[in-house]
Design a protein around this motif. Structure first.
Motif, PDB file in Angstrom:
ATOM      1  N   LEU A 226      -4.061 -12.257  -5.340  1.00  0.00           N
ATOM      2  CA  LEU A 226      -3.946 -11.001  -5.291  1.00  0.00           C
ATOM      3  C   LEU A 226      -2.923 -10.638  -4.556  1.00  0.00           C
ATOM      4  O   LEU A 226      -2.761 -11.058  -3.368  1.00  0.00           O
ATOM      5  N   LEU A 227      -1.926  -9.413  -4.714  1.00  0.00           N
ATOM      6  CA  LEU A 227      -1.085  -8.719  -3.771  1.00  0.00           C
ATOM      7  C   LEU A 227      -1.683  -7.428  -3.847  1.00  0.00           C
ATOM      8  O   LEU A 227      -1.760  -6.717  -4.815  1.00  0.00           O
ATOM      9  N   ALA A 228      -1.753  -6.888  -2.763  1.00  0.00           N
ATOM     10  CA  ALA A 228      -2.235  -5.540  -2.690  1.00  0.00           C
ATOM     11  C   ALA A 228      -1.114  -4.714  -1.756  1.00  0.00           C
ATOM     12  O   ALA A 228      -0.341  -5.201  -0.723  1.00  0.00           O
ATOM     13  N   THR A 229      -0.684  -3.309  -2.177  1.00  0.00           N
ATOM     14  CA  THR A 229       0.276  -2.461  -1.582  1.00  0.00           C
ATOM     15  C   THR A 229      -0.380  -1.167  -1.370  1.00  0.00           C
ATOM     16  O   THR A 229      -1.427  -0.788  -2.135  1.00  0.00           O
ATOM     17  N   GLY A 230       0.240  -0.318  -0.281  1.00  0.00           N
ATOM     18  CA  GLY A 230      -0.180   0.872  -0.175  1.00  0.00           C
ATOM     19  C   GLY A 230       1.053   1.769   0.139  1.00  0.00           C
ATOM     20  O   GLY A 230       2.050   1.247   0.763  1.00  0.00           O
ATOM     21  N   GLY A 231       1.313   2.965  -0.025  1.00  0.00           N
ATOM     22  CA  GLY A 231       2.548   3.654  -0.106  1.00  0.00           C
ATOM     23  C   GLY A 231       2.178   5.066   0.514  1.00  0.00           C
ATOM     24  O   GLY A 231       1.384   5.768   0.557  1.00  0.00           O
ATOM     25  N   ALA A 232       3.594   5.707   0.566  1.00  0.00           N
ATOM     26  CA  ALA A 232       3.347   7.143   0.999  1.00  0.00           C
ATOM     27  C   ALA A 232       2.995   8.123  -0.112  1.00  0.00           C
ATOM     28  O   ALA A 232       2.607   9.351   0.188  1.00  0.00           O
ATOM     29  N   ASP A 233       2.704   7.616  -1.428  1.00  0.00           N
ATOM     30  CA  ASP A 233       2.419   8.456  -2.386  1.00  0.00           C
ATOM     31  C   ASP A 233       0.824   8.357  -2.470  1.00  0.00           C
ATOM     32  O   ASP A 233       0.251   8.840  -3.272  1.00  0.00           O
ATOM     33  N   ALA A 234       0.063   8.088  -1.144  1.00  0.00           N
ATOM     34  CA  ALA A 234      -1.234   7.893  -1.186  1.00  0.00           C
ATOM     35  C   ALA A 234      -2.178   7.015  -2.090  1.00  0.00           C
ATOM     36  O   ALA A 234      -3.207   7.172  -2.222  1.00  0.00           O
ATOM     37  N   LEU A 235      -1.376   6.184  -2.741  1.00  0.00           N
ATOM     38  CA  LEU A 235      -1.957   4.953  -3.618  1.00  0.00           C
ATOM     39  C   LEU A 235      -2.033   3.961  -2.904  1.00  0.00           C
ATOM     40  O   LEU A 235      -1.186   3.445  -2.309  1.00  0.00           O
ATOM     41  N   VAL A 236      -3.160   3.065  -3.614  1.00  0.00           N
ATOM     42  CA  VAL A 236      -3.146   1.718  -3.198  1.00  0.00           C
ATOM     43  C   VAL A 236      -3.260   0.933  -4.556  1.00  0.00           C
ATOM     44  O   VAL A 236      -4.096   1.310  -5.540  1.00  0.00           O
ATOM     45  N   GLN A 237      -2.629  -0.140  -4.646  1.00  0.00           N
ATOM     46  CA  GLN A 237      -2.548  -1.054  -5.907  1.00  0.00           C
ATOM     47  C   GLN A 237      -2.768  -2.431  -5.469  1.00  0.00           C
ATOM     48  O   GLN A 237      -2.410  -3.093  -4.618  1.00  0.00           O
ATOM     49  N   VAL A 238      -3.707  -3.178  -6.511  1.00  0.00           N
ATOM     50  CA  VAL A 238      -3.931  -4.341  -6.320  1.00  0.00           C
ATOM     51  C   VAL A 238      -3.311  -4.988  -7.525  1.00  0.00           C
ATOM     52  O   VAL A 238      -3.316  -4.654  -8.719  1.00  0.00           O
ATOM     53  N   TRP A 239      -2.377  -5.956  -7.482  1.00  0.00           N
ATOM     54  CA  TRP A 239      -1.566  -6.863  -8.358  1.00  0.00           C
ATOM     55  C   TRP A 239      -2.231  -8.066  -8.780  1.00  0.00           C
ATOM     56  O   TRP A 239      -2.378  -8.909  -7.696  1.00  0.00           O
ATOM     57  N   ASP A 240      -2.142  -8.671  -9.923  1.00  0.00           N
ATOM     58  CA  ASP A 240      -2.333 -10.132 -10.191  1.00  0.00           C
ATOM     59  C   ASP A 240      -1.360 -10.930 -10.077  1.00  0.00           C
ATOM     60  O   ASP A 240      -0.188 -10.693 -10.894  1.00  0.00           O
ATOM     61  N   THR A 241      -0.998 -11.738  -9.159  1.00  0.00           N
ATOM     62  CA  THR A 241       0.127 -12.436  -9.145  1.00  0.00           C
ATOM     63  C   THR A 241       0.563 -13.484  -9.916  1.00  0.00           C
ATOM     64  O   THR A 241       1.491 -13.990 -10.145  1.00  0.00           O
ATOM     65  N   LYS A 242      -0.649 -13.988 -10.871  1.00  0.00           N
ATOM     66  CA  LYS A 242      -0.388 -14.676 -11.950  1.00  0.00           C
ATOM     67  C   LYS A 242       0.407 -14.215 -13.062  1.00  0.00           C
ATOM     68  O   LYS A 242       1.481 -14.822 -13.597  1.00  0.00           O
ATOM     69  N   MET A 244       1.672 -11.046 -12.801  1.00  0.00           N
ATOM     70  CA  MET A 244       2.105 -10.082 -12.031  1.00  0.00           C
ATOM     71  C   MET A 244       2.361  -8.830 -12.815  1.00  0.00           C
ATOM     72  O   MET A 244       3.193  -8.031 -13.109  1.00  0.00           O
ATOM     73  N   VAL A 245       0.925  -8.259 -12.874  1.00  0.00           N
ATOM     74  CA  VAL A 245       0.399  -7.074 -13.401  1.00  0.00           C
ATOM     75  C   VAL A 245      -0.358  -6.371 -12.835  1.00  0.00           C
ATOM     76  O   VAL A 245      -1.210  -6.828 -11.738  1.00  0.00           O
ATOM     77  N   CYS A 246      -0.295  -4.921 -12.599  1.00  0.00           N
ATOM     78  CA  CYS A 246      -1.220  -4.161 -11.788  1.00  0.00           C
ATOM     79  C   CYS A 246      -2.773  -4.100 -12.333  1.00  0.00           C
ATOM     80  O   CYS A 246      -3.029  -3.634 -13.393  1.00  0.00           O
ATOM     81  N   LYS A 247      -3.598  -4.574 -11.449  1.00  0.00           N
ATOM     82  CA  LYS A 247      -4.918  -4.852 -11.846  1.00  0.00           C
ATOM     83  C   LYS A 247      -5.773  -3.522 -11.524  1.00  0.00           C
ATOM     84  O   LYS A 247      -6.757  -3.103 -12.425  1.00  0.00           O
ATOM     85  N   ARG A 248      -5.595  -2.908 -10.585  1.00  0.00           N
ATOM     86  CA  ARG A 248      -6.232  -1.774 -10.021  1.00  0.00           C
ATOM     87  C   ARG A 248      -5.349  -0.695  -9.343  1.00  0.00           C
ATOM     88  O   ARG A 248      -4.451  -1.301  -8.552  1.00  0.00           O
ATOM     89  N   THR A 249      -5.483   0.433  -9.602  1.00  0.00           N
ATOM     90  CA  THR A 249      -4.676   1.480  -8.779  1.00  0.00           C
ATOM     91  C   THR A 249      -6.060   2.478  -8.096  1.00  0.00           C
ATOM     92  O   THR A 249      -6.851   2.936  -8.890  1.00  0.00           O
ATOM     93  N   PHE A 250      -5.856   2.819  -6.934  1.00  0.00           N
ATOM     94  CA  PHE A 250      -6.955   3.378  -6.100  1.00  0.00           C
ATOM     95  C   PHE A 250      -6.354   4.689  -5.493  1.00  0.00           C
ATOM     96  O   PHE A 250      -5.245   4.509  -4.691  1.00  0.00           O
ATOM     97  N   SER A 251      -6.803   5.903  -5.857  1.00  0.00           N
ATOM     98  CA  SER A 251      -6.129   7.106  -5.614  1.00  0.00           C
ATOM     99  C   SER A 251      -7.193   7.969  -4.599  1.00  0.00           C
ATOM    100  O   SER A 251      -7.399   8.989  -4.803  1.00  0.00           O
ATOM    101  N   ARG A 252      -8.127   7.060  -3.534  1.00  0.00           N
ATOM    102  CA  ARG A 252      -9.044   7.802  -2.852  1.00  0.00           C
ATOM    103  C   ARG A 252      -8.461   8.618  -1.680  1.00  0.00           C
ATOM    104  O   ARG A 252      -9.089   9.815  -1.307  1.00  0.00           O
ATOM    105  N   LEU A 253      -7.288   8.370  -1.353  1.00  0.00           N
ATOM    106  CA  LEU A 253      -6.618   9.082  -0.065  1.00  0.00           C
ATOM    107  C   LEU A 253      -5.970  10.089  -0.328  1.00  0.00           C
ATOM    108  O   LEU A 253      -5.303  10.116  -1.522  1.00  0.00           O
TER     109      LEU A 253
END
Length: 347
Positions: A226-242, A244-253
């Protein structure tokens, strides 16, 4: 228009949506967790907290130029590492040794420390102030980034900075290695993650378009799946590295994501942001969202009056370390604070 027939699925073979998954017992237990604050005695805010690989030492790097090491079972620092002449921006432990850690500071140095002696074993000089640092999973390399967005590689087998550092034409924020040490992943001001071939880092193998604003955080789990990213757009994403697709997007913040951390078993992801001061009578707050990776559901929110800059899950259990500056109008406002959120803590 009548949607009754569409939503009445009693005689349909397939449903158009699935039931909301129930929370695990572990996720439910988070509601009983509380925070325990350490007596850090840092005079200025903490930039980074980090665990050693066995989870029995917690380090904090501060703008007061010092590093302190804590026994997580107590509230006192067990040792202090002194040597930097400017802000300590980054701190990370050797992924394979519980007694070795590295720090990067604005004094243009990387220091390797032995926690048993509280002494620096190696000091390497860079060309500018250092603000990023990451240690490769197999322990052979350290990547550092400076204020000019130059990324350099330290070969720990020779204890030298490798030739031909890479200068990027945009800000580089977060860095992490893949488990094979063949790629270095960089979060950039373009909002993407650049996957650079390693160790030359002169060629970009792949680019992930992750965020519409700066990509501040890039982390992987221990297995590298898993690869996780966080950005200035207040989103957190979790990617499946095998795939290379976005598995989850979190918009709680509601504000830019400052830092993220995956739990030791990759079941939970923590992300934090600083809430703006809405009124003169109410101080700013930091909010930390705890979400379940598999379901995408938020399971708990930690809110504190302290200004949290760094979070890190323990590598062996569900205990979250937090570091930053004391807020909320305290007489010690602006001083460094370290706290743990977990079972058996105190409010």
């Amino acid at each position: 228009m009548d949607f009754t027939a569409f939503f009445d699925d009693s005689d349909r073979k397939f449903r158009y949506w699935s039931d909301v998954p129930s929370l695990s017992a572990e996720a439910k237990s988070f509601s009983t967790f509380s925070s325990k604050e350490f007596a850090s005695n840092h005079k200025k805010k903490i930039q980074q907290v980090a665990w050693n690989c066995t989870g029995d030492l917690l380090g904090s790097g501060s703008r007061d130029k010092t590093i302190k090491l804590f026994d997580p079972t107590t509230t006192r620092a067990v040792s202090e590492l002194i040597g930097h002449s400017h802000h300590v921006w980054q701190l990370m432990w050797d992924p394979n040794s519980p007694n070795r850690l590295a720090s990067a500071a604005k004094d243009q140095t990387v220091r390797l420390w032995d926690s048993r002696t509280a002494k620096a074993t190696t000091v390497l000089k860079a060309e500018d102030g250092l603000i990023n640092l990451c240690w490769s999973p197999q322990g052979n390399y350290i990547a550092v980034g400076d204020l000019r967005d130059v990324v350099s590689i330290i070969d720990l087998r020779t204890l030298k900075i490798m030739p031909s550092p890479k200068k990027f034409p945009y800000m580089v924020h977060g860095m992490t290695f893949d488990t094979t040490e063949k790629f270095l992943m960089l979060g950039t001001a373009l909002g993407n993650v650049m996957i650079m071939r390693f160790p030359q880092i002169s060629q970009c193998a792949y680019t992930i378009e992750a965020h519409t604003g700066y990509c501040y955080c890039v982390v992987t789990n221990k297995s590298g799946s898993l690869l996780a990213t966080g950005g200035a757009d207040a989103l957190v994403q979790v990617w499946d590295t095998k795939e290379m697709v976005c598995k989850r997007t979190f918009s709680r913040l509601d504000f830019p994501v400052r830092q993220i951390s995956l739990s030791h078993d990759s079941r939970f992801i923590a992300s934090c942001c600083l809430l703006e001061n809405k009124t003169a009578s109410k101080s700013a707050e930091s909010r930390i969202d705890i979400s379940e990776v598999s379901s995408g559901h938020s399971v708990h929110t930690v809110v504190t009056n302290n200004d949290i800059l760094s979070i890190a899950w323990s590598p062996v259990q569900n205990i979250l370390a937090m570091g930053g500056a004391i807020g909320g109008g305290s007489s010690r406002e602006g001083s460094g604070v370290v706290s743990l959120w977990g079972p058996g803590g105190r409010s």
